[in-house]
Structures are given as C-alpha cells and as structure tokens.
Design an enzyme around this catalytic site. Structure first.
Site, PDB file in Angstrom:
ATOM      1  N   ASN A   9       0.867  -1.180   0.000  1.00 60.81           N
ATOM      2  CA  ASN A   9       0.000   0.000   0.000  1.00 60.81           C
ATOM      3  C   ASN A   9       0.904   1.231   0.000  1.00 60.81           C
ATOM      4  O   ASN A   9       1.518   1.548   1.012  1.00 60.81           O
ATOM      5  CB  ASN A   9      -0.886  -0.023   1.266  1.00 60.81           C
ATOM      6  CG  ASN A   9      -1.659   1.262   1.448  1.00 60.81           C
ATOM      7  OD1 ASN A   9      -1.829   2.043   0.506  1.00 60.81           O
ATOM      8  ND2 ASN A   9      -2.143   1.490   2.655  1.00 60.81           N
ATOM      9  N   LYS A  11       0.105   4.266  -0.168  1.00 59.87           N
ATOM     10  CA  LYS A  11      -0.520   5.470   0.425  1.00 59.87           C
ATOM     11  C   LYS A  11      -0.312   6.657  -0.526  1.00 59.87           C
ATOM     12  O   LYS A  11      -0.292   6.460  -1.737  1.00 59.87           O
ATOM     13  CB  LYS A  11       0.054   5.744   1.818  1.00 59.87           C
ATOM     14  CG  LYS A  11       0.071   4.482   2.678  1.00 59.87           C
ATOM     15  CD  LYS A  11       0.364   4.744   4.121  1.00 59.87           C
ATOM     16  CE  LYS A  11       0.537   3.428   4.845  1.00 59.87           C
ATOM     17  NZ  LYS A  11       0.417   3.529   6.268  1.00 59.87           N
ATOM     18  N   HIS A  95      -9.374   1.183   5.156  1.00 59.55           N
ATOM     19  CA  HIS A  95      -8.049   1.309   5.796  1.00 59.55           C
ATOM     20  C   HIS A  95      -8.182   2.232   7.009  1.00 59.55           C
ATOM     21  O   HIS A  95      -8.947   3.191   6.990  1.00 59.55           O
ATOM     22  CB  HIS A  95      -7.037   1.875   4.790  1.00 59.55           C
ATOM     23  CG  HIS A  95      -5.634   1.809   5.283  1.00 59.55           C
ATOM     24  ND1 HIS A  95      -5.121   2.756   6.135  1.00 59.55           N
ATOM     25  CD2 HIS A  95      -4.641   0.902   5.078  1.00 59.55           C
ATOM     26  CE1 HIS A  95      -3.862   2.432   6.422  1.00 59.55           C
ATOM     27  NE2 HIS A  95      -3.552   1.316   5.789  1.00 59.55           N
ATOM     28  N   GLU A 167      -5.267  -5.112  10.741  1.00 57.92           N
ATOM     29  CA  GLU A 167      -4.234  -4.100  10.898  1.00 57.92           C
ATOM     30  C   GLU A 167      -4.448  -3.358  12.216  1.00 57.92           C
ATOM     31  O   GLU A 167      -5.232  -2.397  12.266  1.00 57.92           O
ATOM     32  CB  GLU A 167      -4.294  -3.101   9.738  1.00 57.92           C
ATOM     33  CG  GLU A 167      -4.078  -3.726   8.382  1.00 57.92           C
ATOM     34  CD  GLU A 167      -3.492  -2.714   7.407  1.00 57.92           C
ATOM     35  OE1 GLU A 167      -2.452  -3.002   6.820  1.00 57.92           O
ATOM     36  OE2 GLU A 167      -4.063  -1.619   7.262  1.00 57.92           O
ATOM     37  N   GLY A 173       2.512   2.176  10.584  1.00 59.27           N
ATOM     38  CA  GLY A 173       3.418   3.306  10.377  1.00 59.27           C
ATOM     39  C   GLY A 173       4.146   3.735  11.635  1.00 59.27           C
ATOM     40  O   GLY A 173       4.769   4.802  11.667  1.00 59.27           O
TER      41      GLY A 173
HETATM   42  C1  PEP Z   1      -0.643  -0.014   5.828  1.00 60.47           C
HETATM   43  O1  PEP Z   1      -0.551   1.038   5.233  1.00 60.47           O
HETATM   44  O2  PEP Z   1      -1.609  -0.754   5.631  1.00 60.47           O
HETATM   45  C2  PEP Z   1       0.422  -0.373   6.772  1.00 60.47           C
HETATM   46  C3  PEP Z   1       0.309  -1.492   7.441  1.00 60.47           C
HETATM   47  O3  PEP Z   1       1.478   0.487   6.900  1.00 60.47           O
HETATM   48  P1  PEP Z   1       2.923   0.171   7.560  1.00 60.47           P
HETATM   49  O4  PEP Z   1       3.395  -1.128   6.966  1.00 60.47           O
HETATM   50  O5  PEP Z   1       3.778   1.322   7.162  1.00 60.47           O
HETATM   51  O6  PEP Z   1       2.715   0.055   9.029  1.00 60.47           O
END
Ligand code: PEP
Length: 255
Positions: A9, A11, A95, A167, A173
């Site tokens: 992802n 972003k 998300h 998640e 992040g």
């Molecule tokens: C995400 O954007 O779904 C995510 C898990 O980000 P990161 O891997 O940066 O924590």
C-alpha cells in the site's frame, strides 16, 4: 490450501515517474516468483500506467480506496468501475487512515463493499483496534463489531471474493509490530467469527492478511503462523528491494 499474498500500500506516495520506475524494476525482479500473489496499490494517478507495465507479470494492481456508487455527482471521487477500467484487480476498503482522517464508518465500508462486489474487483477489507481499545481489553469486541457491520448482508458466495486484513492501528506506520503471537491470536479469532457466521468452509478459505510495520526482518515469523495468509505492507513496500525481499521470503515459506 490458501495462497499467500504480499500487498504493498503506497498510500499518498510516488508521482508517475517514480511509480513507473518501481513497476519496471518489480517486473524484472519477480520473474522467478511462481506462488506468491503480489499486489501493488499505487495512488489513483498511477494505477493505469503501473498496470500497463505489470500486465504481463505476476504482480496485480489495486486501488487504495473507492466510492460506494458506480457514477454520479460526487466530485473528486473514484468508482469501482473506474478502478476496474484502469486494469485493477483489487481495492482496499476501510483502511484505518480512511477511518481516522476521513471519518469512514463500518456502515460506509459495508456500502462500498456491497458495490465493489458487483464488479470484478477483489476487496481487501481492513479492520483493527486502536491502542486505547487494546489496552482496555476491547480488541475482540471491536473486531467483532467491525466484521459484523462491514460484512452485513453478504452471502457465503460473496464472501468467497473477499480478502480481510487485520491491521492493529497502533502498529501502522509506527515501527511497532504486533508479535506473531498477538497477530495470530486475532487472526484465529477472526477466522472463528467467519466460521460462526458463514461456516467452516468459508473460514478455511478466507485469506486474512496482517498489516502493521511489516518489514523484511519480521515477515518470516509473522507469515509462518497458521492463520496469517500474507501481509498488507505500507512503508516497507515503497522500496523495490525491500518489497521484493519480502516476496522472496514468502515464496520460500511456501516451498
Ligand atoms: C498499511 O498502510 O496498511 C500499513 C500497514 O502500513 P505500515 O506497513 O507502514 O505500518
């Protein structure tokens, strides 16, 4: 047997030139990948060009968000049909950043999901608790509610086309990853919820990704767990070398 998925992802990162360079590199570096499902989710502006580069490769393209209607007076929005026509096969829905910064609710996630399922796209539906919710012992309640409300009205046949992503918001992040044990515990719980609502077969078949600071260093342990079927990866998916490293570790785990 469930296949493993590595989904990146991006972003709000990468202008078109950067996306093109990434896609060309990814295509060459994944020529020997045979089993892992690879998905990249660029911003809308790069979907078509990235698809064009990756169309003969193993990697598929997904969008990061979608509107719940097919078309209409929704300035600035993008429909599932538009995403499909850009060559995408997948779309992320709900998300935590959409929930946190744009007020998306489980009801909106459900509306989006119902519409996406009228197209050929595979929805990747995200759920996960905040740190506060975890610390106050609410994780299971939050996950149960998110799942129930997001999947309202879905038939067993429709569920077959859905991918889930667990998640934990506190791990996204932040550099803090759920331990493989913590992640597996929630993945098992999600599978059990799916079993009680849709039956054993659906629960055995559904792919549940883990997301939250996944990187080359921790992916092997996470993906070795029985109920973790892949990763939805933000930060570490932006660099081709680390993304490919995670794909290769996954391929190695499957073999
Ligand atoms: C995400 O954007 O779904 C995510 C898990 O980000 P990161 O891997 O940066 O924590």
């Amino acid at each position: 047997m469930r296949t493993k998925i590595i989904a990146g992802n991006w972003k709000m990162n990468k202008v078109a030139a950067e996306a093109i360079a990434f896609a060309r590199d990814l295509k060459v570096k994944t020529l020997n990948i045979r089993k892992t499902e690879i998905i990249v989710c660029p911003p809308f502006t790069a979907l078509a060009i990235v698809h064009d580069i990756l169309k003969d490769s193993r990697a598929e393209v997904g969008a990061q968000n979608v509107h719940f209607a097919a078309s209409g007076a929704y300035t600035g929005e993008i429909s599932a049909e538009m995403i499909e026509s850009a060559g995408c096969r997948h779309v992320i829905i709900g998300h935590s950043e959409r929930r946190q910064y744009f007020g998306e609710t489980n009801q909106l996630v459900n509306q989006k999901l119902i519409h996406v399922l009228t197209t050929s796209l595979t929805p990747i539906v995200c759920i996960g608790e905040t740190l506060e919710q975890r610390q106050s012992g609410q994780t299971e309640n939050v996950i149960r509610t998110q799942l129930e409300e997001s999947l309202t009205g879905l038939t067993t046949d429709q569920l077959k086309r859905v991918v889930l992503a667990y998640e934990p918001v506190w791990a996204i992040g932040t550099g803090v990853t759920a331990t493989p044990e913590q992640a597996e515990e929630v993945h098992k719980f999600i599978r059990e919820l799916i079993r009680s609502r849709f039956g054993q077969k659906s629960s055995d078949l559904i792919q549940i990704l883990y997301g939250g600071s996944v990187k080359p260093d921790n992916i092997r342990d996470l993906l070795s767990r029985t109920d973790i079927d892949g990763g939805l990866i933000g930060g570490a998916s932006l660099n081709v070398a680390s993304f490919v490293e995670m794909i290769k570790i996954t391929e190695d785990l499957i073999n």
